[in-house]
Design a protein around this motif. Structure first.
Motif, PDB file in Angstrom:
ATOM      1  N   LEU A 159       1.230  -3.359  19.608  1.00 17.23           N
ATOM      2  CA  LEU A 159       1.115  -3.971  20.833  1.00 17.23           C
ATOM      3  C   LEU A 159       2.115  -3.140  21.914  1.00 17.23           C
ATOM      4  CD1 LEU A 159      -0.169  -5.830  22.954  1.00 17.23           C
ATOM      5  CD2 LEU A 159       1.621  -7.242  22.299  1.00 17.23           C
ATOM      6  N   LEU A 160       3.445  -3.047  21.165  1.00 17.71           N
ATOM      7  CA  LEU A 160       4.367  -2.474  21.893  1.00 17.71           C
ATOM      8  C   LEU A 160       4.395  -0.745  21.919  1.00 17.71           C
ATOM      9  CD1 LEU A 160       7.121  -5.065  21.280  1.00 17.71           C
ATOM     10  CD2 LEU A 160       5.514  -4.953  23.222  1.00 17.71           C
ATOM     11  N   CYS A 161       3.678  -0.289  20.891  1.00 15.69           N
ATOM     12  CA  CYS A 161       4.130   1.062  20.622  1.00 15.69           C
ATOM     13  C   CYS A 161       3.365   2.166  21.514  1.00 15.69           C
ATOM     14  CB  CYS A 161       3.601   1.543  19.259  1.00 15.69           C
ATOM     15  SG  CYS A 161       3.913   3.296  18.780  1.00 15.69           S
ATOM     16  N   PRO A 162       4.008   2.939  22.349  1.00 13.54           N
ATOM     17  CA  PRO A 162       3.242   3.899  23.180  1.00 13.54           C
ATOM     18  C   PRO A 162       2.643   4.843  22.475  1.00 13.54           C
ATOM     19  CG  PRO A 162       5.558   4.508  23.063  1.00 13.54           C
ATOM     20  CD  PRO A 162       5.362   3.143  22.323  1.00 13.54           C
ATOM     21  N   ARG A 163       1.292   5.503  22.859  1.00 11.89           N
ATOM     22  CA  ARG A 163       0.386   6.454  22.113  1.00 11.89           C
ATOM     23  C   ARG A 163       1.626   7.758  21.746  1.00 11.89           C
ATOM     24  NH1 ARG A 163      -2.337  11.085  22.716  1.00 11.89           N
ATOM     25  NH2 ARG A 163      -4.427  11.238  21.780  1.00 11.89           N
ATOM     26  N   ARG A 164       2.383   8.084  22.595  1.00 13.48           N
ATOM     27  CA  ARG A 164       3.087   9.179  22.219  1.00 13.48           C
ATOM     28  C   ARG A 164       3.874   9.033  20.685  1.00 13.48           C
ATOM     29  NH1 ARG A 164       7.107  11.948  26.450  1.00 13.48           N
ATOM     30  NH2 ARG A 164       4.842  12.412  27.256  1.00 13.48           N
ATOM     31  N   LEU A 165       4.599   7.991  20.705  1.00 12.94           N
ATOM     32  CA  LEU A 165       5.340   7.518  19.375  1.00 12.94           C
ATOM     33  C   LEU A 165       3.939   7.502  18.508  1.00 12.94           C
ATOM     34  CD1 LEU A 165       7.612   6.809  17.715  1.00 12.94           C
ATOM     35  CD2 LEU A 165       7.238   4.445  18.691  1.00 12.94           C
ATOM     36  N   TRP A 166       2.975   6.671  18.548  1.00 16.49           N
ATOM     37  CA  TRP A 166       1.942   6.631  17.611  1.00 16.49           C
ATOM     38  C   TRP A 166       1.530   7.807  16.859  1.00 16.49           C
ATOM     39  CZ3 TRP A 166       0.419   2.487  14.748  1.00 16.49           C
ATOM     40  CH2 TRP A 166      -0.889   2.771  13.949  1.00 16.49           C
ATOM     41  N   VAL A 167       1.293   8.884  17.656  1.00 13.23           N
ATOM     42  CA  VAL A 167       0.808  10.016  17.186  1.00 13.23           C
ATOM     43  C   VAL A 167       1.690  11.258  16.738  1.00 13.23           C
ATOM     44  CG1 VAL A 167      -1.311   9.987  18.674  1.00 13.23           C
ATOM     45  CG2 VAL A 167       0.656  11.248  19.725  1.00 13.23           C
ATOM     46  N   SER A 168       3.090  10.660  17.031  1.00 16.61           N
ATOM     47  CA  SER A 168       4.011  11.620  16.508  1.00 16.61           C
ATOM     48  C   SER A 168       3.954  11.794  15.068  1.00 16.61           C
ATOM     49  CB  SER A 168       5.435  11.006  16.906  1.00 16.61           C
ATOM     50  OG  SER A 168       5.760   9.824  16.258  1.00 16.61           O
ATOM     51  N   ARG A 169       4.649  13.105  14.285  1.00 22.15           N
ATOM     52  CA  ARG A 169       4.742  13.387  12.915  1.00 22.15           C
ATOM     53  C   ARG A 169       5.586  12.257  12.271  1.00 22.15           C
ATOM     54  NH1 ARG A 169       6.072  19.132  11.018  1.00 22.15           N
ATOM     55  NH2 ARG A 169       3.992  19.541  11.995  1.00 22.15           N
ATOM     56  N   PHE A 170       6.594  11.803  12.971  1.00 16.73           N
ATOM     57  CA  PHE A 170       7.591  10.811  12.393  1.00 16.73           C
ATOM     58  C   PHE A 170       6.912   9.680  12.425  1.00 16.73           C
ATOM     59  CE2 PHE A 170      10.275   7.037  13.432  1.00 16.73           C
ATOM     60  CZ  PHE A 170      11.082   7.298  12.329  1.00 16.73           C
ATOM     61  N   ASN A 171       6.231   9.088  13.031  1.00 20.06           N
ATOM     62  CA  ASN A 171       5.361   7.808  12.782  1.00 20.06           C
ATOM     63  C   ASN A 171       4.311   7.950  11.811  1.00 20.06           C
ATOM     64  OD1 ASN A 171       4.822   4.980  13.981  1.00 20.06           O
ATOM     65  ND2 ASN A 171       2.801   5.900  14.071  1.00 20.06           N
ATOM     66  N   ARG A 172       3.791   8.915  11.534  1.00 20.30           N
ATOM     67  CA  ARG A 172       2.812   9.065  10.741  1.00 20.30           C
ATOM     68  C   ARG A 172       3.365   8.981   9.300  1.00 20.30           C
ATOM     69  NH1 ARG A 172      -1.713  13.130  13.526  1.00 20.30           N
ATOM     70  NH2 ARG A 172      -2.556  11.692  14.863  1.00 20.30           N
ATOM     71  N   TRP A 173       4.703   9.701   9.212  1.00 21.25           N
ATOM     72  CA  TRP A 173       5.163   9.599   7.809  1.00 21.25           C
ATOM     73  C   TRP A 173       5.726   8.247   7.637  1.00 21.25           C
ATOM     74  CZ3 TRP A 173       5.099  12.702   3.907  1.00 21.25           C
ATOM     75  CH2 TRP A 173       4.753  14.190   4.172  1.00 21.25           C
ATOM     76  N   LEU A 174       6.349   7.563   8.695  1.00 20.58           N
ATOM     77  CA  LEU A 174       6.695   6.146   8.646  1.00 20.58           C
ATOM     78  C   LEU A 174       5.528   5.285   8.024  1.00 20.58           C
ATOM     79  CD1 LEU A 174       8.931   4.059   9.139  1.00 20.58           C
ATOM     80  CD2 LEU A 174       8.045   3.870  11.448  1.00 20.58           C
ATOM     81  N   LEU A 175       4.410   5.546   8.655  1.00 18.58           N
ATOM     82  CA  LEU A 175       3.395   4.383   8.299  1.00 18.58           C
ATOM     83  C   LEU A 175       2.863   4.696   6.711  1.00 18.58           C
ATOM     84  CD1 LEU A 175       1.240   4.505  11.469  1.00 18.58           C
ATOM     85  CD2 LEU A 175       2.748   2.506  10.648  1.00 18.58           C
ATOM     86  N   GLN A 176       2.700   6.285   6.536  1.00 18.33           N
ATOM     87  CA  GLN A 176       2.613   6.312   4.976  1.00 18.33           C
ATOM     88  C   GLN A 176       3.548   5.906   3.959  1.00 18.33           C
ATOM     89  OE1 GLN A 176       1.185  10.455   4.060  1.00 18.33           O
ATOM     90  NE2 GLN A 176       1.180  10.731   6.323  1.00 18.33           N
ATOM     91  N   GLY A 177       4.952   5.892   4.734  1.00 19.37           N
ATOM     92  CA  GLY A 177       5.882   5.198   3.811  1.00 19.37           C
ATOM     93  C   GLY A 177       5.832   3.722   3.728  1.00 19.37           C
ATOM     94  N   VAL A 178       5.547   2.996   4.885  1.00 16.75           N
ATOM     95  CA  VAL A 178       5.172   1.662   4.700  1.00 16.75           C
ATOM     96  C   VAL A 178       3.925   1.191   3.797  1.00 16.75           C
ATOM     97  CG1 VAL A 178       4.423  -0.312   6.247  1.00 16.75           C
ATOM     98  CG2 VAL A 178       6.179   1.262   7.103  1.00 16.75           C
ATOM     99  N   LEU A 179       2.849   2.073   3.912  1.00 17.66           N
ATOM    100  CA  LEU A 179       2.201   1.835   2.993  1.00 17.66           C
ATOM    101  C   LEU A 179       2.496   1.855   1.507  1.00 17.66           C
ATOM    102  CD1 LEU A 179      -0.948   1.167   2.270  1.00 17.66           C
ATOM    103  CD2 LEU A 179      -1.403   3.709   2.440  1.00 17.66           C
ATOM    104  N   ALA A 180       3.356   3.000   1.090  1.00 19.26           N
ATOM    105  CA  ALA A 180       3.589   3.056  -0.136  1.00 19.26           C
ATOM    106  C   ALA A 180       4.580   2.188  -0.587  1.00 19.26           C
ATOM    107  CB  ALA A 180       4.439   4.525  -0.471  1.00 19.26           C
ATOM    108  N   VAL A 181       5.744   1.663   0.294  1.00 18.73           N
ATOM    109  CA  VAL A 181       6.609   0.775  -0.180  1.00 18.73           C
ATOM    110  C   VAL A 181       5.869  -0.584  -0.169  1.00 18.73           C
ATOM    111  CG1 VAL A 181       8.471  -0.523   0.842  1.00 18.73           C
ATOM    112  CG2 VAL A 181       8.503   1.952   0.889  1.00 18.73           C
ATOM    113  N   SER A 182       5.044  -1.016   0.544  1.00 16.55           N
ATOM    114  CA  SER A 182       4.301  -2.304   0.731  1.00 16.55           C
ATOM    115  C   SER A 182       3.300  -2.307  -0.707  1.00 16.55           C
ATOM    116  CB  SER A 182       3.464  -2.447   1.577  1.00 16.55           C
ATOM    117  OG  SER A 182       2.157  -1.546   1.683  1.00 16.55           O
ATOM    118  N   ILE A 183       2.909  -1.168  -1.119  1.00 12.74           N
ATOM    119  CA  ILE A 183       1.757  -1.284  -2.292  1.00 12.74           C
ATOM    120  C   ILE A 183       3.094  -1.597  -3.450  1.00 12.74           C
ATOM    121  CG2 ILE A 183       0.628   0.146  -4.100  1.00 12.74           C
ATOM    122  CD1 ILE A 183      -0.552   1.446  -1.538  1.00 12.74           C
ATOM    123  N   TYR A 184       4.205  -0.788  -3.804  1.00 13.65           N
ATOM    124  CA  TYR A 184       5.085  -0.992  -4.672  1.00 13.65           C
ATOM    125  C   TYR A 184       5.472  -2.386  -4.614  1.00 13.65           C
ATOM    126  CZ  TYR A 184       9.026   0.057  -7.763  1.00 13.65           C
ATOM    127  OH  TYR A 184       9.745   0.060  -8.928  1.00 13.65           O
TER     128      TYR A 184
END
Length: 649
Positions: free
Chosen positions: A69-94
């Protein structure tokens, strides 16, 4: 306008669907390894289970929803955020895979999903972590979970990339999505309460299998105490008072309380008072089923089997609960297991009670609680030091005096050696001693000194039971050499049984434990078959001493002849029971009243009401115990003082 095609919702659905899959596989694994206990209610287990899982997932989705809700589009499409979300998925699965394994191990130990015990284990992380490290190949488990997480992430890579590259929603769309999740949370709170779903019939295994472990874990944080008046069945105050007074009205009793439900009374025991030394040993997890004298063919308890013939042995004796703190509460305070945490662990309200140690200290005993582990565990140090005892635990003992220790504490032999030292010192000072011991060796990881018995250390509970018995034999052999032996009562009792799980909420047979009272020069050896409870131990012991006192105990002197109806009180953190030798009354939250007919046989359950005589007896015990605790009617009051009654909040 809401659409499931936007990037955040795709990601959120991928994440929660993965979690849901892990929850379902965990439930399936637990179910298919317990088919006999769970019966054939597969559809209801999985249907209710999915509802419970979804209820947890909508709560878990809230943080990510707020971020989106609070995330701007520029942050969402950034490479950092995509790596972060992939990391969140991996950590949550673990994390979910780790939780699944933890649930499996927890179920293997306790036969239930996460509950109060899991929360307590998190609080006492040092003992628990060491116990896990000594009991399981933790490195291999964590490494295997890492590999499995990597495999799942590879399989999810394409749907993850499609989710991350999907169109980013406008703020209005994000707000609508957040509102949708909020509505789901509200609906879950209103209609998918897990406690109500758990109460939808079935046996205990079915209800536990349908539960969601992580939800139960977090719920245990806020449900560590349950107000009896709010959650359980009650009777009019006069009816409760009349019933509980009738339950406790043994010969020599005069009630003193000014309030109807006050059980404070004088107990006049006949005979000349005496002050023999007392050693009360509470043995970790000693089920009566392990005794050879009860039919076990493995010869695990030769010393206890011999001791049985020389003792006053109670063969129909029951623990009040399924954990050490419940056993200590019952033995020390002679109290039924009130709902929620035991009094031992109610920080801030664990002291000031009229305990067994207080009564004995009052007549000149040196009352000492001696624990093989570290007494901060289960709040033991605070409880015993606040209720008339001095405390000796592992931290009080020089390392040179400890020959063996594991995650839970020093070996039973080391504990008994400390007890002998304390007894020698008090005897030299001509002070009668009351040593209340708590052992640790009969506990996972089941390790003990090598070369003592013919079962290798760490090889399961059979070895721990046999070592426990061996250590008792060594202790008594040493005690018999001492000048204080002939004037000492030795009491051996379990804190609880080795296993408490069953198809019923309160499987009565899983609460039965042995009780030995041994003193060859002080008490006649015989077998006693009277139905008896841990809460009866303190008044029975004081009766053996011919001691008259002011009592707040809910127990009875088992050695008196009376016409009182038999009963034992058993419970867990939620369900409260009274067993009369045939039927079992169960009180549950939300005013649940049930009756198990022939509880030791087929155990047929029927709904009941407060007019049932057995239900009335159960309510009288638990309502008056909870009221007495809340209103401080059970506090220690020295002689010639008048008890102060707390005002109603």
């Amino acid at each position: 306008m809401y659409t499931p095609k936007t990037a955040p919702m795709r990601y959120l659905l991928l994440l929660t669907a993965t979690w849901l899959g892990i929850f379902t596989l965990t439930r399936a694994a637990l179910l298919f390894t317990h088919l006999d206990e769970a019966g054939h209610a597969y559809l209801s287990i999985f249907t209710i289970g999915v509802l419970n899982d979804l209820a947890f997932l909508v709560y878990a989705a809230l943080p990510l929803t707020l971020f989106v809700l609070l995330c701007p589009r520029r942050l969402w499409v950034s490479r950092f955020n995509r790596w972060l979300l992939q990391g969140v998925l991996a950590v949550s699965i673990y994390a979910m895979l780790f939780t699944a394994v933890a649930e499996w191990l927890f179920w293997d130990e306790f036969g239930v999903r996460f509950n109060f015990i899991a929360v307590d284990y998190l609080v006492y992380s040092d003992e628990v972590l060491n116990n896990i490290l000594e009991s399981y190949p933790i490195g291999a488990l964590l490494g295997g979970l890492g590999v499995l997480t990597l495999v799942i992430c590879v399989l999810l890579r394409k749907p993850l990339l499609r989710a991350l590259h999907a169109p980013f929603p406008t703020f209005r769309q994000r707000a609508a999505q957040a509102a949708g999740v909020a509505v789901l949370v509200l609906l879950s709170m209103q209609f998918l309460d897990q406690n109500s779903l758990r109460s939808q019939g079935g046996n205990t295994y079915q209800r536990e299998l349908a539960s969601n472990g992580p939800y139960q874990f977090f719920a245990a944080f806020r449900n560590n105490e349950l107000d009896y008046q709010q959650f359980y069945g009650t009777l009019p105050e006069a009816a409760t008072a009349e019933q509980i007074h009738a339950e406790l009205n043994q010969p020599g009793v005069t009630f003193l309380g000014k309030e109807p439900m006050d059980i404070r009374r004088t107990v006049s025991n006949p005979g000349t008072p005496r002050t023999p030394n007392i050693v009360l040993v509470t043995i970790e997890s000693l089920s009566g089923k392990y005794l050879g004298s009860n039919g076990d063919p493995r010869n695990l308890t030769p010393n206890l089997d011999a001791l049985r013939k020389q003792s006053l042995y109670f063969n129909n004796f029951y623990a009040t609960g399924t954990r050490t703190d419940r056993g200590l509460e019952a033995i020390t305070l002679s109290m039924p297991p009130t709902p929620g945490r035991s009094i031992v662990k109610r920080i801030g309200r664990e002291s000031g009670f009229a305990s067994l140690g207080q009564h004995l200290s009052e007549v000149g005993y040196d009352s000492v609680f001696v624990y093989g582990g570290r007494g901060y565990f289960d709040n033991m140090n605070a409880f015993f030091s606040g209720n008339g005892y001095r405390v000796v635990d592992q931290t009080s003992v020089d390392e040179s005096d400890i020959s063996f220790k594991n995650a839970w504490g020093m070996s039973d032999e080391d504990l008994y050696r400390q007890a002998v030292k304390l007894a020698d010192a008090d005897h030299a000072n001509q002070v009668p001693f009351f040593l209340q011991l708590m052992t640790t060796s009969n506990h996972r990881p089941y390790t003990y000194p090598d070369g003592k018995i013919d079962i290798k250390s760490g090889n399961g509970r059979d070895g721990a039971v046999k070592y426990t018995d061996y250590a008792i034999g060594q202790f008594l052999a040493e005690a018999r050499k001492k000048p204080w032996f002939d004037n000492t009562l030795f009491i051996f009792v379990a804190d609880h049984t080795a296993g408490s799980a069953g198809k019923e909420d309160l499987p009565v047979q899983n609460y039965q434990i042995p009780l030995f009272i041994y003193g060859p020069k002080l008490i006649e050896a015989r077998e006693e078959g009277k139905l008896a409870s841990q809460i009866d131990l303190a008044p029975t012991l004081l009766g053996l001493l011919n001691m008259s006192y002011t009592s707040t105990f809910f127990g009875r002197n088992l050695l008196l002849e009376d016409n009182l109806p038999p009963r034992v009180l058993i419970g867990n953190y939620q369900h409260l029971g009274l067993f009369d030798g045939q039927d079992l009354a169960i009180l549950s939250p939300r005013g649940g009243l049930r009756l198990h007919q022939q509880a030791l046989g087929e155990s047929h359950e029927i709904a009941s009401d407060a007019d049932n005589p057995l239900i009335k007896r159960a309510i009288a015990y638990y309502e008056s115990a909870s009221y007495g605790f809340k209103q401080r009617l059970l506090d220690w009051v020295p002689e010639n003082h008048t008890p102060q009654t707390a005002s109603t909040p």
